[in-house]
Scaffold this motif. Structure first.
Motif, PDB file in Angstrom:
ATOM      1  N   GLU A 114       0.832  -1.205   0.000  1.00 13.09           N
ATOM      2  CA  GLU A 114       0.000   0.000   0.000  1.00 13.09           C
ATOM      3  C   GLU A 114       0.866   1.255   0.000  1.00 13.09           C
ATOM      4  N   THR A 115       1.871   1.303   0.889  1.00 13.96           N
ATOM      5  CA  THR A 115       2.731   2.481   0.921  1.00 13.96           C
ATOM      6  C   THR A 115       3.583   2.559  -0.338  1.00 13.96           C
ATOM      7  N   ALA A 116       3.968   1.417  -0.890  1.00 10.91           N
ATOM      8  CA  ALA A 116       4.751   1.421  -2.129  1.00 10.91           C
ATOM      9  C   ALA A 116       3.965   2.067  -3.262  1.00 10.91           C
ATOM     10  N   ALA A 117       2.682   1.760  -3.355  1.00 10.94           N
ATOM     11  CA  ALA A 117       1.847   2.349  -4.400  1.00 10.94           C
ATOM     12  C   ALA A 117       1.695   3.853  -4.192  1.00 10.94           C
ATOM     13  N   ALA A 118       1.523   4.268  -2.937  1.00  8.09           N
ATOM     14  CA  ALA A 118       1.383   5.694  -2.643  1.00  8.09           C
ATOM     15  C   ALA A 118       2.676   6.447  -2.940  1.00  8.09           C
ATOM     16  N   VAL A 119       3.809   5.854  -2.578  1.00  9.79           N
ATOM     17  CA  VAL A 119       5.107   6.469  -2.849  1.00  9.79           C
ATOM     18  C   VAL A 119       5.330   6.613  -4.349  1.00  9.79           C
ATOM     19  N   GLU A 120       4.988   5.586  -5.098  1.00  7.75           N
ATOM     20  CA  GLU A 120       5.184   5.620  -6.546  1.00  7.75           C
ATOM     21  C   GLU A 120       4.310   6.697  -7.195  1.00  7.75           C
ATOM     22  N   ALA A 121       3.060   6.787  -6.767  1.00  7.84           N
ATOM     23  CA  ALA A 121       2.156   7.785  -7.344  1.00  7.84           C
ATOM     24  C   ALA A 121       2.629   9.200  -7.026  1.00  7.84           C
ATOM     25  N   ALA A 122       3.059   9.435  -5.788  1.00  9.89           N
ATOM     26  CA  ALA A 122       3.522  10.768  -5.400  1.00  9.89           C
ATOM     27  C   ALA A 122       4.806  11.143  -6.132  1.00  9.89           C
ATOM     28  N   THR A 123       5.693  10.170  -6.315  1.00  6.13           N
ATOM     29  CA  THR A 123       6.949  10.416  -7.033  1.00  6.13           C
ATOM     30  C   THR A 123       6.665  10.802  -8.480  1.00  6.13           C
ATOM     31  N   THR A 124       5.817  10.049  -9.131  1.00  4.14           N
ATOM     32  CA  THR A 124       5.463  10.338 -10.522  1.00  4.14           C
ATOM     33  C   THR A 124       4.818  11.712 -10.660  1.00  4.14           C
ATOM     34  N   SER A 125       3.883  12.020  -9.761  1.00  2.00           N
ATOM     35  CA  SER A 125       3.193  13.299  -9.812  1.00  2.00           C
ATOM     36  C   SER A 125       4.163  14.465  -9.608  1.00  2.00           C
ATOM     37  N   LEU A 126       5.083  14.318  -8.650  1.00  2.00           N
ATOM     38  CA  LEU A 126       6.032  15.385  -8.341  1.00  2.00           C
ATOM     39  C   LEU A 126       6.906  15.727  -9.540  1.00  2.00           C
ATOM     40  N   TYR A 127       7.474  14.709 -10.169  1.00  4.70           N
ATOM     41  CA  TYR A 127       8.422  14.980 -11.254  1.00  4.70           C
ATOM     42  C   TYR A 127       7.722  15.368 -12.555  1.00  4.70           C
ATOM     43  N   THR A 128       6.512  14.915 -12.738  1.00  5.24           N
ATOM     44  CA  THR A 128       5.731  15.372 -13.886  1.00  5.24           C
ATOM     45  C   THR A 128       5.427  16.858 -13.753  1.00  5.24           C
ATOM     46  N   ALA A 129       5.034  17.272 -12.549  1.00  5.47           N
ATOM     47  CA  ALA A 129       4.696  18.674 -12.318  1.00  5.47           C
ATOM     48  C   ALA A 129       5.920  19.582 -12.421  1.00  5.47           C
ATOM     49  N   MET A 130       7.086  19.101 -11.983  1.00 11.00           N
ATOM     50  CA  MET A 130       8.293  19.928 -11.974  1.00 11.00           C
ATOM     51  C   MET A 130       9.057  19.879 -13.293  1.00 11.00           C
ATOM     52  N   ALA A 131       8.643  19.052 -14.223  1.00 12.39           N
ATOM     53  CA  ALA A 131       9.364  18.891 -15.490  1.00 12.39           C
ATOM     54  C   ALA A 131       9.539  20.205 -16.260  1.00 12.39           C
ATOM     55  N   PRO A 132       8.564  21.113 -16.286  1.00 13.02           N
ATOM     56  CA  PRO A 132       8.768  22.354 -17.047  1.00 13.02           C
ATOM     57  C   PRO A 132       9.937  23.201 -16.554  1.00 13.02           C
ATOM     58  N   TYR A 133      10.389  22.973 -15.321  1.00 10.17           N
ATOM     59  CA  TYR A 133      11.471  23.781 -14.765  1.00 10.17           C
ATOM     60  C   TYR A 133      12.817  23.045 -14.819  1.00 10.17           C
ATOM     61  N   GLY A 134      12.813  21.855 -15.413  1.00 12.10           N
ATOM     62  CA  GLY A 134      14.005  21.024 -15.407  1.00 12.10           C
ATOM     63  C   GLY A 134      14.854  21.166 -16.655  1.00 12.10           C
ATOM     64  N   THR A 135      16.059  20.623 -16.577  1.00 18.52           N
ATOM     65  CA  THR A 135      16.953  20.569 -17.731  1.00 18.52           C
ATOM     66  C   THR A 135      16.657  19.358 -18.602  1.00 18.52           C
ATOM     67  N   GLY A 136      15.823  18.449 -18.095  1.00 21.49           N
ATOM     68  CA  GLY A 136      15.560  17.199 -18.796  1.00 21.49           C
ATOM     69  C   GLY A 136      16.486  16.080 -18.380  1.00 21.49           C
ATOM     70  N   HIS A 137      17.393  16.376 -17.429  1.00 19.82           N
ATOM     71  CA  HIS A 137      18.400  15.381 -17.049  1.00 19.82           C
ATOM     72  C   HIS A 137      18.355  15.075 -15.556  1.00 19.82           C
ATOM     73  N   THR A 138      19.011  13.984 -15.198  1.00 18.18           N
ATOM     74  CA  THR A 138      19.138  13.547 -13.810  1.00 18.18           C
ATOM     75  C   THR A 138      20.621  13.353 -13.508  1.00 18.18           C
ATOM     76  N   MET A 139      20.906  12.783 -12.344  1.00 20.85           N
ATOM     77  CA  MET A 139      22.264  12.364 -12.005  1.00 20.85           C
ATOM     78  C   MET A 139      22.226  10.867 -11.726  1.00 20.85           C
ATOM     79  N   PRO A 140      23.206  10.103 -12.229  1.00 22.43           N
ATOM     80  CA  PRO A 140      23.104   8.642 -12.109  1.00 22.43           C
ATOM     81  C   PRO A 140      23.048   8.131 -10.682  1.00 22.43           C
ATOM     82  N   ASN A 141      23.734   8.781  -9.752  1.00 24.79           N
ATOM     83  CA  ASN A 141      23.725   8.292  -8.370  1.00 24.79           C
ATOM     84  C   ASN A 141      22.379   8.449  -7.688  1.00 24.79           C
TER      85      ASN A 141
END
Length: 475
Positions: free
Chosen positions: A404-431
């Protein structure tokens, strides 16, 4: 030497009989301990485990893997264990803990299993420090292969910027000594390209002439996150590179793995624990004059009611106290994104996703790290690090303790980075990328130019793609 205990040992494994360290398979008593890393969310079930004690063991293991076509994974501490090792050979380098300090040249030779804490303790008596991250419990080699975003990054750059040379075993079982003048493509790929071209058995790195810093955290109750974050966004562009900072939204579960803070100030209700609360924090590490650092902190301390303030002059060996990362293994779902800037619109979006008005937000941590400074400078020797154009790093960590918490964590993670994408460079860091997805997702850890070069270099040194676990690229 410890050999396999199974009566059904295959003839292929006899080639590993020269190992100095243990050889394990599923069912052996020590197998579970050997494969379990710091991140408990990602279980590993390799077919064979080699507990390497020295470079010869790594060479033997890699030659066996090459001869049998067996895929290979490497683990020292398992902090970056975001991808399950479900077959093949796991080389555990945790036993390789030799450290040699050379005070005259301010360098150290560090074996594959050394943690930053061990290197720091060895360096400190000579007035020297390391470019570790927010936790010294992580491994030097794995962290540096991903570039390494240090606690003092704005002041000194990436950890990979200080590496002078590597000793590395490529997938054909050949031992290489590589630096800027010897196999420069290999040297390039090992600084920021993660574990794509070989198994590093040791590295030589520069050390910092540093013993003390001004460091700690300024904590406010989570309800004051908005004014603190807006002040942080306005404050950070004014800072000199000696000021290294992060803004964190912390929703701490009432678990023993969460460290307790120093004594709380009178402004916080007595007896209220650190655990089980929501905090907004600005963490700082300042390498300049302490009085100047204190003066620079005035806008943050004035932004919102301070619950407690741990900023003080400290021996750098106590650097773990600044961010207070967990020291015991936990299940973790990590993710990150590089941001161009922290505009008012970006602040609004972040607060809408993870601020105090969001009920039952399931992520343990949402953090912004201020980039720039020396992190924006080109490397003295060209490398694969691709985060030099970012203004900030956005990172998150969730703790999936059950489905249950895994599903909630995954949904919140996806929502956060989708919303913040317009302010991003399009890249991450491997670590900090988290669980690597398909090829397009993995490629986000590098610029297109660096990714293409990394693929070409991997094709040279690992044409059979034996190093295919973790954040790797295809040949």
């Amino acid at each position: 030497m410890t050999t396999d205990h199974h009566p059904r040992q295959t003839p292929d494994l006899f080639a590993l009989s020269e190992l100095h360290g243990p050889l394990l398979r599923p069912g052996d008593d020590a197998y579970s301990d050997e494969v379990t890393g710091f991140n408990l969310a990602t279980p590993h079930t390799p077919e064979v485990v080699v507990g390497a004690t020295d470079t010869d063991d790594v060479v033997t293991a890699m030659r066996w893997a090459a001869a049998t076509g067996t895929p290979v994974a490497v683990q020292a501490t398992g902090h970056g264990a975001n991808f399950p090792i479900d077959s093949g050979l796991l080389i555990n380098t945790a036993r390789m803990t030799d450290v040699h300090i050379y005070p005259r040249t301010r360098t150290a030779t560090v074996a594959a299993g050394v943690k930053w804490s061990l290197l720091l303790e060895a360096s400190a008596p000579h007035g020297l420090a390391t470019l570790n991250g927010t936790s010294t419990d992580t491994g030097v080699v794995g962290y540096t292969l991903g570039g390494g975003l240090p606690l003092l990054g704005r002041a000194y750059g990436y950890a990979s910027d200080l590496v002078r040379s590597f000793q590395v075993v490529t997938p054909d079982g050949t031992l290489h000594e590589t630096d800027a003048d010897h196999e420069p493509d290999l040297f390039w790929a090992l600084r920021g390209g993660k574990g794509n071209v070989g198994v590093v058995t040791s590295l030589v790195t520069e050390l910092l002439p540093l013993s003390h810093i001004l460091g700690g955290g300024i904590y406010c109750a989570g309800e004051h996150a908005e004014p603190l974050l807006r002040a942080y966004a306005a404050w950070t562009p004014t800072l000199p590179p000696q000021m290294c900072t992060g803004f964190t939204l912390l929703r701490l579960p009432p678990l023993p793995i969460i460290p307790e803070p120093p004594p709380l100030s009178a402004s916080l209700e007595r007896g209220h624990p650190h655990r089980g609360r929501f905090w907004a924090r600005v963490a700082v590490a300042w390498t300049g004059d302490p009085a100047e650092g204190e003066r620079l902190l005035a806008p943050i301390r004035a932004a919102a009611p301070v619950a407690f303030d741990t900023v003080a002059e400290m021996d750098y060996r106590k650097a773990d106290e600044i961010y207070q990362d967990p020291q015991d293994p936990i299940p973790a779902r990590e993710a990150c994104a590089l941001l161009r800037d922290l505009t008012p619109q970006a602040v609004d979006t972040l607060l809408a996703q993870a601020g105090p008005a969001v009920p039952d937000f399931p992520l343990l941590l949402v953090e912004l790290r201020h980039m720039g400074g020396k992190l924006a400078d080109p490397a003295r020797v060209e490398d694969a690090v691709s985060g030099r154009d970012a203004g900030y790093l956005l990172e998150s960590v969730g703790v999936p303790t059950d489905p249950e918490t895994a599903a909630a964590v995954e949904a919140a993670t996806t929502s956060l980075y989708t919303a913040m994408a317009p302010y991003g460079t399009g890249h991450t860091m491997p670590n900090l990328h988290g669980r690597p997805g398909d090829e397009a997702d993995r490629a986000r850890a590098w610029t297109p130019e660096a990714y293409d070069r990394l693929r070409r270099t991997k094709s040279t040194y690992d044409p059979a793609n034996l190093l295919r676990f973790g954040h790797t690229v295809p040949t």
